[in-house]
Design a protein around this motif. Sequence first.
Motif, PDB file in Angstrom:
ATOM      1  N   SER A  19       4.818   6.304 -45.335  1.00  0.00           N
ATOM      2  CA  SER A  19       5.173   7.543 -46.051  1.00  0.00           C
ATOM      3  C   SER A  19       4.854   7.418 -47.533  1.00  0.00           C
ATOM      4  O   SER A  19       4.466   8.398 -48.171  1.00  0.00           O
ATOM      5  CB  SER A  19       6.660   7.857 -45.887  1.00  0.00           C
ATOM      6  N   LEU A  20       5.022   6.216 -48.077  1.00  0.00           N
ATOM      7  CA  LEU A  20       4.672   6.012 -49.488  1.00  0.00           C
ATOM      8  C   LEU A  20       3.158   6.059 -49.660  1.00  0.00           C
ATOM      9  O   LEU A  20       2.649   6.706 -50.570  1.00  0.00           O
ATOM     10  CB  LEU A  20       5.193   4.652 -49.982  1.00  0.00           C
ATOM     11  N   ILE A  22       0.900   7.491 -47.840  1.00  0.00           N
ATOM     12  CA  ILE A  22       0.270   8.785 -47.544  1.00  0.00           C
ATOM     13  C   ILE A  22       0.229   9.657 -48.806  1.00  0.00           C
ATOM     14  O   ILE A  22      -0.649  10.496 -48.973  1.00  0.00           O
ATOM     15  CB  ILE A  22       0.964   9.534 -46.375  1.00  0.00           C
ATOM     16  N   GLY A  23       1.168   9.408 -49.737  1.00  0.00           N
ATOM     17  CA  GLY A  23       1.242  10.236 -50.947  1.00  0.00           C
ATOM     18  C   GLY A  23       0.487   9.686 -52.141  1.00  0.00           C
ATOM     19  O   GLY A  23       0.469  10.304 -53.197  1.00  0.00           O
ATOM     20  N   VAL A  24      -0.095   8.487 -52.005  1.00  0.00           N
ATOM     21  CA  VAL A  24      -0.800   7.894 -53.155  1.00  0.00           C
ATOM     22  C   VAL A  24      -2.198   7.427 -52.735  1.00  0.00           C
ATOM     23  O   VAL A  24      -2.505   7.358 -51.553  1.00  0.00           O
ATOM     24  CB  VAL A  24      -0.010   6.690 -53.752  1.00  0.00           C
ATOM     25  N   GLU A  25      -3.012   7.112 -53.727  1.00  0.00           N
ATOM     26  CA  GLU A  25      -4.360   6.582 -53.420  1.00  0.00           C
ATOM     27  C   GLU A  25      -4.263   5.150 -52.940  1.00  0.00           C
ATOM     28  O   GLU A  25      -4.862   4.774 -51.946  1.00  0.00           O
ATOM     29  CB  GLU A  25      -5.219   6.627 -54.678  1.00  0.00           C
ATOM     30  N   GLU A  26      -3.517   4.335 -53.699  1.00  0.00           N
ATOM     31  CA  GLU A  26      -3.293   2.945 -53.327  1.00  0.00           C
ATOM     32  C   GLU A  26      -2.032   2.448 -54.022  1.00  0.00           C
ATOM     33  O   GLU A  26      -1.611   3.013 -55.034  1.00  0.00           O
ATOM     34  CB  GLU A  26      -4.495   2.062 -53.685  1.00  0.00           C
ATOM     35  N   ALA A  27      -1.407   1.432 -53.459  1.00  0.00           N
ATOM     36  CA  ALA A  27      -0.166   0.925 -54.058  1.00  0.00           C
ATOM     37  C   ALA A  27      -0.123  -0.590 -53.966  1.00  0.00           C
ATOM     38  O   ALA A  27      -0.598  -1.189 -53.004  1.00  0.00           O
ATOM     39  CB  ALA A  27       1.036   1.535 -53.359  1.00  0.00           C
TER      40      ALA A  27
ATOM     41  N   MET B  17      10.535   9.101 -49.164  1.00  0.00           N
ATOM     42  CA  MET B  17       9.447   8.246 -49.647  1.00  0.00           C
ATOM     43  C   MET B  17       8.323   9.065 -50.271  1.00  0.00           C
ATOM     44  O   MET B  17       7.751   8.682 -51.286  1.00  0.00           O
ATOM     45  CB  MET B  17       8.886   7.389 -48.491  1.00  0.00           C
ATOM     46  N   ALA B  21       6.996   8.719 -54.139  1.00  0.00           N
ATOM     47  CA  ALA B  21       5.597   8.449 -54.506  1.00  0.00           C
ATOM     48  C   ALA B  21       5.065   9.545 -55.420  1.00  0.00           C
ATOM     49  O   ALA B  21       4.350   9.280 -56.375  1.00  0.00           O
ATOM     50  CB  ALA B  21       4.741   8.345 -53.253  1.00  0.00           C
ATOM     51  N   ILE B  86       0.695  -0.393 -60.787  1.00  0.00           N
ATOM     52  CA  ILE B  86       1.102  -0.875 -59.468  1.00  0.00           C
ATOM     53  C   ILE B  86       0.949   0.224 -58.415  1.00  0.00           C
ATOM     54  O   ILE B  86       1.089  -0.029 -57.238  1.00  0.00           O
ATOM     55  CB  ILE B  86       2.542  -1.456 -59.471  1.00  0.00           C
ATOM     56  N   VAL B  87       0.652   1.429 -58.867  1.00  0.00           N
ATOM     57  CA  VAL B  87       0.372   2.506 -57.914  1.00  0.00           C
ATOM     58  C   VAL B  87      -0.590   3.510 -58.547  1.00  0.00           C
ATOM     59  O   VAL B  87      -0.541   3.754 -59.744  1.00  0.00           O
ATOM     60  CB  VAL B  87       1.677   3.192 -57.438  1.00  0.00           C
ATOM     61  N   LYS B  88      -1.519   4.008 -57.722  1.00  0.00           N
ATOM     62  CA  LYS B  88      -2.435   5.048 -58.209  1.00  0.00           C
ATOM     63  C   LYS B  88      -2.245   6.262 -57.334  1.00  0.00           C
ATOM     64  O   LYS B  88      -2.418   6.177 -56.114  1.00  0.00           O
ATOM     65  CB  LYS B  88      -3.881   4.560 -58.100  1.00  0.00           C
ATOM     66  N   THR B  89      -1.888   7.377 -57.957  1.00  0.00           N
ATOM     67  CA  THR B  89      -1.645   8.584 -57.169  1.00  0.00           C
ATOM     68  C   THR B  89      -2.859   9.515 -57.241  1.00  0.00           C
ATOM     69  O   THR B  89      -3.736   9.330 -58.080  1.00  0.00           O
ATOM     70  CB  THR B  89      -0.401   9.335 -57.683  1.00  0.00           C
ATOM     71  N   HIS B  90      -2.875  10.514 -56.360  1.00  0.00           N
ATOM     72  CA  HIS B  90      -3.962  11.497 -56.378  1.00  0.00           C
ATOM     73  C   HIS B  90      -3.901  12.295 -57.680  1.00  0.00           C
ATOM     74  O   HIS B  90      -4.921  12.713 -58.205  1.00  0.00           O
ATOM     75  CB  HIS B  90      -3.849  12.433 -55.175  1.00  0.00           C
TER      76      HIS B  90
END
Lengths: 98, 209
Positions: A19-20, A22-27, B17, B21, B86-90
């Motif tokens: 679920s995490l 699916i909402g981001v490009e990479e983590a 979650m 995110a 540590i995270v890249k979002t759309h």
Amino acid sequence: MFEELDPLLHSQLRLAVMSLLIGVEEADFVFLKERTNATAGNLSVQLEKLKEAGYINVEKTFQGKMPRTVCKITPKGIEAFENYVKSIQTYFNAKNLS
Amino acid sequence: METKFTEQQSLGLISEMITQARNNLQKNSGTSMIFNGYLVAFTALANVALNFILSNPRQSFWIWLLMIPGAFIDRMIDKKIDKEAIVKTHIDRIIAATWRGFGNSIVLFLIIIFGYGYSMQNYRIFILITPIIMMMAGLGEYITAKACRFKPFLYGAFVMWAGALGCLGTYIFLHRWSEITHFLILAICMILAFVVPGYKLNKSAKQDV
């Protein structure tokens, strides 16, 4: 009759990770650990299972001297996640009708 | 250890979650805005000062060449932040693409306006450079504000658009000094619309990550 839920996703930690992702490009592993409140050992095991199923890509690199693990959801993982959500919706629809 | 749970709980977990995110902000993501805000404000003020110091005030515009090394430094800052994230979002990708598009548009706009200005020998159209760039920066901030749902950028967008209109005001009321006052307006707007929201964004990101 509703579809059986994907056993690989119907587990708290693995579903939280998916679920995490699916909402981001990479983590990063650190991000997933912080957000899921899981232990490093448990998270590593669950990530390995998702990787083996082809649901996520796990890339291990180095940032300076520190090892780094970056996770990304795959198209197969997205499809599995969408099917999982659809199955749950079907379950609730069936429950509401009965 | 694996914990099995009910369908209701799994829906709740998915929703929680996804929200976590989505609401995440990259640490130090405002640094690039702070750097650009200070750089442009400093250059604009230096242009005003040089305008009075130099015997040929037209030479003062060469100070804007500082934007070229500035763009390289900005790229390096972005790369460093990206590497450490540590995270890249759309949303991060959309915002980065918006500002890259803004940079490309500025370069193209300057080529067009200088091309027209020199080929038509009409140097008066150069007066449009500052307000049009401010208008485009306002658009970039507006998209950023909407994408990351961060209100200070929205205020920043309105400050840039008001500044662009203010430039027209100075042309009407302070005709002779309009070019110089454009730079003063630009410097103030860059501090209010880039530096201040940038610091606020870094503060929010520190609390978030």
